[in-house]
Scaffold this motif. Structure first.
Motif, PDB file in Angstrom:
ATOM      1  N   LEU A  64      27.849  98.709  61.121  1.00  0.00           N
ATOM      2  CA  LEU A  64      27.729  99.216  59.742  1.00  0.00           C
ATOM      3  C   LEU A  64      28.851  98.714  58.823  1.00  0.00           C
ATOM      4  CD1 LEU A  64      26.813 102.936  60.548  1.00  0.00           C
ATOM      5  CD2 LEU A  64      25.268 101.088  59.915  1.00  0.00           C
ATOM      6  N   SER A  65      29.567  97.674  59.299  1.00  0.00           N
ATOM      7  CA  SER A  65      30.692  97.182  58.503  1.00  0.00           C
ATOM      8  C   SER A  65      30.245  96.712  57.118  1.00  0.00           C
ATOM      9  CB  SER A  65      31.397  96.049  59.244  1.00  0.00           C
ATOM     10  OG  SER A  65      30.477  94.979  59.503  1.00  0.00           O
ATOM     11  N   TRP A  66      29.055  96.083  57.045  1.00  0.00           N
ATOM     12  CA  TRP A  66      28.577  95.626  55.737  1.00  0.00           C
ATOM     13  C   TRP A  66      28.364  96.804  54.778  1.00  0.00           C
ATOM     14  CZ3 TRP A  66      24.098  97.458  53.719  1.00  0.00           C
ATOM     15  CH2 TRP A  66      23.224  98.123  54.589  1.00  0.00           C
ATOM     16  N   ALA A  67      27.946  97.950  55.345  1.00  0.00           N
ATOM     17  CA  ALA A  67      27.729  99.131  54.504  1.00  0.00           C
ATOM     18  C   ALA A  67      29.051  99.665  53.950  1.00  0.00           C
ATOM     19  CB  ALA A  67      27.019 100.217  55.307  1.00  0.00           C
ATOM     20  N   PHE A  68      30.108  99.584  54.785  1.00  0.00           N
ATOM     21  CA  PHE A  68      31.411 100.035  54.295  1.00  0.00           C
ATOM     22  C   PHE A  68      31.941  99.105  53.191  1.00  0.00           C
ATOM     23  CE2 PHE A  68      31.391 102.168  58.467  1.00  0.00           C
ATOM     24  CZ  PHE A  68      31.765 103.443  58.075  1.00  0.00           C
ATOM     25  N   PHE A  69      31.736  97.788  53.370  1.00  0.00           N
ATOM     26  CA  PHE A  69      32.147  96.856  52.321  1.00  0.00           C
ATOM     27  C   PHE A  69      31.348  97.084  51.032  1.00  0.00           C
ATOM     28  CE2 PHE A  69      33.747  94.268  55.955  1.00  0.00           C
ATOM     29  CZ  PHE A  69      35.063  94.178  55.539  1.00  0.00           C
ATOM     30  N   ALA A  70      30.062  97.369  51.200  1.00  0.00           N
ATOM     31  CA  ALA A  70      29.235  97.663  50.021  1.00  0.00           C
ATOM     32  C   ALA A  70      29.732  98.934  49.321  1.00  0.00           C
ATOM     33  CB  ALA A  70      27.773  97.818  50.431  1.00  0.00           C
ATOM     34  N   LEU A  71      30.125  99.925  50.122  1.00  0.00           N
ATOM     35  CA  LEU A  71      30.649 101.170  49.554  1.00  0.00           C
ATOM     36  C   LEU A  71      31.937 100.915  48.765  1.00  0.00           C
ATOM     37  CD1 LEU A  71      30.374 104.246  49.362  1.00  0.00           C
ATOM     38  CD2 LEU A  71      31.677 104.424  51.501  1.00  0.00           C
ATOM     39  N   ILE A  72      32.817 100.067  49.316  1.00  0.00           N
ATOM     40  CA  ILE A  72      34.053  99.724  48.601  1.00  0.00           C
ATOM     41  C   ILE A  72      33.722  99.007  47.287  1.00  0.00           C
ATOM     42  CG2 ILE A  72      36.146  98.307  48.685  1.00  0.00           C
ATOM     43  CD1 ILE A  72      36.230  98.860  51.716  1.00  0.00           C
ATOM     44  N   GLY A  73      32.752  98.091  47.331  1.00  0.00           N
ATOM     45  CA  GLY A  73      32.349  97.386  46.112  1.00  0.00           C
ATOM     46  C   GLY A  73      31.797  98.328  45.056  1.00  0.00           C
TER      47      GLY A  73
END
Length: 563
Positions: A64-73
């Protein structure tokens, strides 16, 4: 916008007119706010999805790392949009406040120094500074939030309705309670803010009067009573301010209560639905993702309304301030009534034709009368106190507009004015002299002081022309202030010099020096109009007019004569 059209406006309409002038910036603030709301929904959706995938699907954090990066964005984009909302709202507010302050100053200038001078300077300062600044929250925060309080809850409601229509129904039923209570509270808050602004204007004037008269109060041993009066006035303002704050805190508490109850109802519904205790409607279809997202969005549904409630007092403050400013802007400006303007003969500087002037509460104080001032003459106006001498000079100067008749002047005519209480600012002697000629050199200043008979006095001062004066010329005697004002006249390029009782309240020695300075002006070929009772000044006249009860009783021609 004319004074009559302003007087027809209510404060709300007047504020709306100014808001329309900055519609672009306010719309940009609202668009940025809607973007903040949309990104908030995206943020909550990502959080609910991540929790659901971790707890229900058992996905690893790495997956789910991409989801965390999306959340930061999303968080960064939301912060940028929020910054843009604040900047756009502040820019709109700044431009509107500048426009309103300019409107007030233009109106005061159009009123003229006589009519504007009848209003207390402390009250005017309060209007130009505090009341204008009180509009900041209304334009910068309340107006953009007014749009967001409709757009964002609708956006959230659509998403919640897609997830669970019954939860959306709970939110929809609770939503009207907050605006209804805001309206009820706003009625009382607006009245309190209006009273508060009126109280602070009175307090400003009251305190300024006591400060200006401190020497007189000390002379008559009344400083203690004056201190008590100021303390009582300040205490009245304190109590009124606390009443306003009490209403603000009480309304905020009640609004938070309604929002908390509504969120609690939604939370109970979601919790019992997930546990299987509710088996009707869409409750059976609730999942961890949909239930958690509904719970996360419920506070966001009320947040714009709660924020609007916080800024609702900015609206009340703005309406209270606008009420006082409209009272000033609604004062009608005099428009001269008379025959069509005819060219003025080349040997005349200013002419009044069939003019009449009235003051509120006093009726007609001057006219109808006609007079023309010729270039190079020394005209003396004499008569008993209250006969209209000062009013005549004010008309000649253009400080007031006649109610009847007309005033005509030569194009480009420069006028200098001096009365028995010359205006002196807090600054150096040079600063006060350069009010008449900003580009004057030190040599020019010294020459003007010499003509006014002040050169020896200034030379004896340790700092010379750089010597500082206090407020209203503190540090100079009455005669010295008069001669400093005369030095400004010498320094100016005025064609016409108007003097209202220039030797009043002066001792014999100072009178003689002032009269000698006026003779120098006559020798320079300046045109003088002097209102006086002084025999020596009357003897300088080439023409003398005697005024009684607002009209000329007779005319005397002396010296060089006037035909």
């Amino acid at each position: 916008m004319t004074p009559n059209s302003r007087s027809a406006l209510v404060p709300r309409s007047w504020l709306a007119v100014h808001a329309a002038s900055q519609r672009g910036w306010l719309s940009l603030a609202a668009i940025a706010g809607v973007a903040v709301g949309a990104l908030t929904i995206a943020q909550m959706t990502l959080l609910a999805w991540i929790v659901s995938r971790l707890l229900v699907s058992g996905d690893s954090l790495a997956a789910l790392s991409w989801a965390f990066f999306a959340l930061i964005g999303v968080l960064i984009a939301r912060a940028l949009c929020h910054w843009g909302q604040e900047v756009a709202g502040q820019e709109a507010s700044l431009r509107i406040r500048q426009s309103i302050r300019g409107e007030l100053l233009d109106h005061l200038a159009a009123m003229g120094p006589v009519r504007a001078g009848s209003r207390h300077t402390g009250g005017l300062a309060s209007q130009l500074v505090e009341q204008v600044e009180a509009l900041d929250g209304y334009f910068a925060r309340f107006l953009p939030q007014l749009r967001l309080s409709v757009a964002i809850p609708l956006l959230v409601l659509v998403v919640v309705f897609w997830l669970d229509w019954l939860a959306a129904l709970f939110l929809l039923l609770a939503a009207p309670l907050i605006p209804l209570f805001m309206a009820l509270v706003g009625m009382g808050a607006e009245r309190l803010n209006r009273e508060q602004f009126a109280a602070v204007s009175r307090l400003s004037g009251h305190f300024l009067d006591r400060v200006r008269g401190i020497a007189t109060l000390q002379l008559f041993h009344r400083t203690r009573e004056a201190s008590v009066e100021v303390h009582e006035a300040a205490d009245r303002y304190r109590r009124l301010s606390m009443r306003t704050l009490r209403v603000a805190f009480l309304s905020s508490a009640v609004l938070e209560f309604f929002a908390s109850v509504a969120i609690a109802v939604v939370a109970i519904y979601v919790g019992f639905g997930l546990l299987g205790y509710i088996d009707f409607g869409p409750a059976e279809e609730l999942t961890l993702f949909s239930g958690l997202l509904v719970l996360l969005l419920a506070p966001e549904f009320f947040q714009p309304l709660r924020t609007l409630a916080q800024h609702y007092h900015d609206r009340a403050a703005a309406l209270g301030a606008a009420d006082g400013m409209l009272a000033l802007l609604g004062e009608p400006l005099r428009t001269a009534v008379g025959p069509n303007e005819q060219p003025l003969p080349a040997d005349r500087l200013v002419a009044l034709t069939d003019v009449a002037l009235a003051h509120p509460g006093r009726g007609r104080v001057l006219g109808p009368l006609s007079v023309a001032v010729a270039a190079g003459e020394t005209l003396v106006v004499s008569g008993p106190s209250g006969a209209g001498k000062s009013a005549l000079l004010q008309l000649l100067a253009g400080f007031v507009t006649p109610d009847e008749g007309e005033r005509r002047t030569q194009a480009g005519l420069n006028i200098a004015w001096m009365d028995q209480r010359p205006v002196l600012i807090h600054g150096s002697l040079a600063d006060n002299l350069r009010l008449a000629a900003p580009e004057a050199s030190d040599t020019d200043l010294q020459a003007a002081l010499e003509c006014a008979g002040l050169a020896e006095l200034v030379a004896a001062l340790p700092q010379g022309i750089d010597t500082r004066l206090g407020e209203r010329g503190a540090g100079l005697s009455g005669g010295q202030a008069q001669r400093l004002a005369l030095a400004r006249v010498f320094l100016s390029s005025a064609d016409l010099v108007l003097l209202d009782e220039p030797t009043a309240s002066l001792d014999e020695e100072t009178e003689a020096r002032v009269i000698e300075s006026l003779r120098r002006l006559v020798e320079e070929g300046r045109t003088l109009v002097i209102s006086t009772h002084h025999p020596a000044l009357m003897a300088m006249a080439s023409r003398r007019l005697v005024i009684e009860a607002g009209r000329f009783s007779h005319e005397l021609t002396e010296g060089r004569g006037y035909e």
